[in-house]
Design a protein around this motif. Structure first.
Motif, PDB file in Angstrom:
ATOM      1  N   GLY A 103     -21.267 -36.395  24.022  1.00 19.98           N
ATOM      2  CA  GLY A 103     -21.764 -35.200  23.365  1.00 19.98           C
ATOM      3  C   GLY A 103     -23.188 -34.834  23.715  1.00 19.98           C
ATOM      4  N   LEU A 104     -23.843 -35.626  24.551  1.00 18.81           N
ATOM      5  CA  LEU A 104     -25.240 -35.372  24.895  1.00 18.81           C
ATOM      6  C   LEU A 104     -25.336 -34.211  25.877  1.00 18.81           C
ATOM      7  CD1 LEU A 104     -28.154 -36.553  24.482  1.00 18.81           C
ATOM      8  CD2 LEU A 104     -27.803 -37.753  26.640  1.00 18.81           C
ATOM      9  N   GLU A 105     -26.225 -33.271  25.589  1.00 16.30           N
ATOM     10  CA  GLU A 105     -26.401 -32.109  26.447  1.00 16.30           C
ATOM     11  C   GLU A 105     -27.810 -32.019  27.042  1.00 16.30           C
ATOM     12  OE1 GLU A 105     -25.395 -28.788  24.025  1.00 16.30           O
ATOM     13  OE2 GLU A 105     -23.238 -29.247  24.005  1.00 16.30           O
ATOM     14  N   GLY A 106     -28.705 -32.859  26.607  1.00 12.69           N
ATOM     15  CA  GLY A 106     -30.082 -32.804  27.096  1.00 12.69           C
ATOM     16  C   GLY A 106     -30.619 -34.192  27.381  1.00 12.69           C
ATOM     17  N   PRO A 107     -31.947 -34.312  27.545  1.00 11.06           N
ATOM     18  CA  PRO A 107     -32.533 -35.616  27.846  1.00 11.06           C
ATOM     19  C   PRO A 107     -32.638 -36.518  26.617  1.00 11.06           C
ATOM     20  CG  PRO A 107     -34.246 -33.958  27.662  1.00 11.06           C
ATOM     21  CD  PRO A 107     -32.936 -33.230  27.552  1.00 11.06           C
ATOM     22  N   VAL A 108     -32.761 -37.803  26.865  1.00 14.05           N
ATOM     23  CA  VAL A 108     -33.010 -38.805  25.827  1.00 14.05           C
ATOM     24  C   VAL A 108     -34.509 -39.071  25.781  1.00 14.05           C
ATOM     25  CG1 VAL A 108     -32.600 -41.180  25.106  1.00 14.05           C
ATOM     26  CG2 VAL A 108     -30.743 -39.849  26.127  1.00 14.05           C
ATOM     27  N   GLY A 109     -35.081 -39.074  24.601  1.00 15.01           N
ATOM     28  CA  GLY A 109     -36.505 -39.364  24.456  1.00 15.01           C
ATOM     29  C   GLY A 109     -36.794 -40.845  24.625  1.00 15.01           C
ATOM     30  N   ILE A 110     -37.908 -41.156  25.281  1.00 20.67           N
ATOM     31  CA  ILE A 110     -38.381 -42.534  25.419  1.00 20.67           C
ATOM     32  C   ILE A 110     -39.898 -42.546  25.258  1.00 20.67           C
ATOM     33  CG2 ILE A 110     -36.508 -43.210  26.978  1.00 20.67           C
ATOM     34  CD1 ILE A 110     -38.606 -43.108  29.260  1.00 20.67           C
ATOM     35  N   ARG A 145     -31.497 -43.850  33.398  1.00 20.85           N
ATOM     36  CA  ARG A 145     -31.146 -43.076  34.594  1.00 20.85           C
ATOM     37  C   ARG A 145     -29.943 -43.703  35.307  1.00 20.85           C
ATOM     38  NH1 ARG A 145     -34.677 -39.070  35.438  1.00 20.85           N
ATOM     39  NH2 ARG A 145     -36.825 -39.290  34.712  1.00 20.85           N
ATOM     40  N   ALA A 146     -29.843 -45.033  35.250  1.00 21.06           N
ATOM     41  CA  ALA A 146     -28.685 -45.697  35.860  1.00 21.06           C
ATOM     42  C   ALA A 146     -27.388 -45.320  35.151  1.00 21.06           C
ATOM     43  CB  ALA A 146     -28.871 -47.212  35.839  1.00 21.06           C
ATOM     44  N   LEU A 147     -27.480 -44.921  33.882  1.00 23.27           N
ATOM     45  CA  LEU A 147     -26.315 -44.452  33.133  1.00 23.27           C
ATOM     46  C   LEU A 147     -26.051 -42.965  33.370  1.00 23.27           C
ATOM     47  CD1 LEU A 147     -26.876 -46.212  29.681  1.00 23.27           C
ATOM     48  CD2 LEU A 147     -25.145 -46.787  31.397  1.00 23.27           C
ATOM     49  N   GLY A 148     -26.883 -42.351  34.207  1.00 25.02           N
ATOM     50  CA  GLY A 148     -26.719 -40.934  34.486  1.00 25.02           C
ATOM     51  C   GLY A 148     -27.372 -40.024  33.473  1.00 25.02           C
ATOM     52  N   LEU A 149     -28.255 -40.562  32.638  1.00 21.13           N
ATOM     53  CA  LEU A 149     -28.910 -39.781  31.594  1.00 21.13           C
ATOM     54  C   LEU A 149     -30.279 -39.297  32.058  1.00 21.13           C
ATOM     55  CD1 LEU A 149     -28.101 -42.087  28.541  1.00 21.13           C
ATOM     56  CD2 LEU A 149     -26.843 -40.072  29.309  1.00 21.13           C
ATOM     57  N   ARG A 150     -30.648 -38.113  31.621  1.00 18.54           N
ATOM     58  CA  ARG A 150     -31.998 -37.617  31.838  1.00 18.54           C
ATOM     59  C   ARG A 150     -32.900 -38.129  30.722  1.00 18.54           C
ATOM     60  NH1 ARG A 150     -32.763 -32.209  31.383  1.00 18.54           N
ATOM     61  NH2 ARG A 150     -30.778 -31.784  30.346  1.00 18.54           N
ATOM     62  N   VAL A 151     -34.191 -38.253  31.005  1.00 17.37           N
ATOM     63  CA  VAL A 151     -35.128 -38.766  30.012  1.00 17.37           C
ATOM     64  C   VAL A 151     -36.271 -37.784  29.829  1.00 17.37           C
ATOM     65  CG1 VAL A 151     -34.569 -41.159  30.542  1.00 17.37           C
ATOM     66  CG2 VAL A 151     -36.512 -40.074  31.676  1.00 17.37           C
ATOM     67  N   GLU A 152     -36.867 -37.850  28.649  1.00 17.17           N
ATOM     68  CA  GLU A 152     -38.063 -37.067  28.344  1.00 17.17           C
ATOM     69  C   GLU A 152     -39.085 -38.008  27.716  1.00 17.17           C
ATOM     70  OE1 GLU A 152     -39.375 -33.528  25.297  1.00 17.17           O
ATOM     71  OE2 GLU A 152     -37.586 -33.215  26.537  1.00 17.17           O
ATOM     72  N   ALA A 165     -40.525 -37.347  15.668  1.00 16.94           N
ATOM     73  CA  ALA A 165     -40.791 -35.978  15.235  1.00 16.94           C
ATOM     74  C   ALA A 165     -40.000 -34.987  16.090  1.00 16.94           C
ATOM     75  CB  ALA A 165     -42.283 -35.679  15.313  1.00 16.94           C
ATOM     76  N   LYS A 166     -39.941 -35.216  17.401  1.00 16.60           N
ATOM     77  CA  LYS A 166     -39.174 -34.337  18.279  1.00 16.60           C
ATOM     78  C   LYS A 166     -37.684 -34.424  17.959  1.00 16.60           C
ATOM     79  CE  LYS A 166     -40.666 -35.650  22.376  1.00 16.60           C
ATOM     80  NZ  LYS A 166     -40.889 -35.605  23.854  1.00 16.60           N
ATOM     81  N   ARG A 204     -35.757 -31.073  19.145  1.00 21.30           N
ATOM     82  CA  ARG A 204     -36.228 -30.854  20.514  1.00 21.30           C
ATOM     83  C   ARG A 204     -35.599 -31.848  21.485  1.00 21.30           C
ATOM     84  NH1 ARG A 204     -42.382 -31.368  19.629  1.00 21.30           N
ATOM     85  NH2 ARG A 204     -42.383 -31.343  21.924  1.00 21.30           N
ATOM     86  N   ILE A 205     -35.143 -32.996  20.997  1.00 25.14           N
ATOM     87  CA  ILE A 205     -34.318 -33.929  21.752  1.00 25.14           C
ATOM     88  C   ILE A 205     -33.133 -34.310  20.864  1.00 25.14           C
ATOM     89  CG2 ILE A 205     -36.099 -34.880  23.279  1.00 25.14           C
ATOM     90  CD1 ILE A 205     -36.454 -37.189  21.333  1.00 25.14           C
ATOM     91  N   GLN A 206     -32.022 -34.700  21.475  1.00 25.33           N
ATOM     92  CA  GLN A 206     -30.837 -35.059  20.707  1.00 25.33           C
ATOM     93  C   GLN A 206     -30.781 -36.545  20.365  1.00 25.33           C
ATOM     94  OE1 GLN A 206     -27.971 -33.068  23.596  1.00 25.33           O
ATOM     95  NE2 GLN A 206     -26.877 -32.821  21.662  1.00 25.33           N
ATOM     96  N   ALA A 207     -31.460 -37.364  21.170  1.00 25.83           N
ATOM     97  CA  ALA A 207     -31.416 -38.814  20.973  1.00 25.83           C
ATOM     98  C   ALA A 207     -32.733 -39.410  21.438  1.00 25.83           C
ATOM     99  CB  ALA A 207     -30.255 -39.436  21.740  1.00 25.83           C
TER     100      ALA A 207
END
Length: 249
Positions: free
Chosen positions: A138-145, A156-163, A173-174, A179-182
């Motif tokens: 269900g993720l449509e955007g980057p994951v916050g770190i 990134r190895a899982l194919g996820l974008r990061v912010e 807060a985001k 502003r981020i989904q996860a």
């Protein structure tokens, strides 16, 4: 000549050679309880990681100055021998040329780690995201770190974008604002932050994303010049870490 001075010197070789405090780096992205933010800029760093390090230093007759630095600069300064060591860095093969880890059989020795922490995903209470241990659905955007954390390459190895965010408070807060989904962070730090901020409507997903082992590392220059000091500090960690940095506690 009396043998007594020689015998006494053998009993405390490290304390006699500890003229200068070690320059020990700490990532500025570390959060409570490992590192406690202090509004006073000139206040010395404090937190469980510092308490563990100070206890090991005392046992070895050593002292240290603790310096908070961004993660990338910390790694660079270790490689340039501008720092003697750093706390809570994960093992990565490319870092072997820049810093010294406690080693056994060609690998970092987990028995002499500082800690092992779980990473977990955090989402809003009203989120439909699900995690089955392999895929975040269900993720449509980057994951916050947290900026500079090594978890970026795993995501990134899982194919996820990061912010990248500046700190745990910034990322939560985001997430709350949508502003981020996860957001992914150490479970111990994330759960503690949420206990202190019950107004946030955020929950943790299970199972954990992964576990990472963290070490007290030294610059290769320091480890070459002072091998006994480095070994003494590593040797203290198995008996001390449970009191300060219990694994996944």
């Amino acid at each position: 000549m009396s043998r007594l001075p020689i015998a006494l010197a053998c009993l405390c070789p490290l304390s006699l050679s500890a003229a200068e405090p070690l320059r020990v780096g700490i990532s500025d992205a570390l959060t409570s309880p490992y590192m406690i933010e202090d509004p006073a800029a000139d206040s010395p760093p404090r937190g469980r990681a510092i308490d563990l390090a100070r206890s090991a230093l005392r046992r070895c007759g050593l002292d240290a100055r603790f310096l908070r630095q961004p993660g990338k600069r910390l790694v660079q300064n270790l490689g340039l021998d501008r720092l003697d060591g750093a706390l809570l860095l994960s093992y990565q093969a490319p870092r072997r040329g820049l810093m010294a880890y406690p080693m056994r059989d060609g690998q970092a020795d987990p028995s002499r780690r500082m800690a092992t922490f779980d990473y977990a995903f955090y989402i809003r209470d009203d989120s439909d995201l699900s995690w089955n241990g392999a895929r975040l659905r269900g993720l449509e955007g980057p994951v916050g770190i947290n900026r500079g954390w090594s978890i970026e390459r795993d995501l990134r190895a899982l194919g996820l974008r990061v912010e990248n965010g500046n700190a745990i408070g910034d990322n939560f807060a985001k997430l709350q604002a949508g502003r981020i989904q996860a957001y992914t962070v150490h479970r111990q730090a994330g759960d503690l932050y949420l206990r202190h901020h019950p107004e946030l409507k955020i929950r943790r997903l299970s199972p954990p994303l992964l576990s990472k082992t963290y070490y007290w590392v030294f610059s290769r220059g320091y480890a070459h010049r002072h091998p006994r000091q480095a070994e003494c500090l590593w040797r203290q960690l198995p008996r001390l870490r449970a009191a300060y940095l219990p694994d996944n506690g």
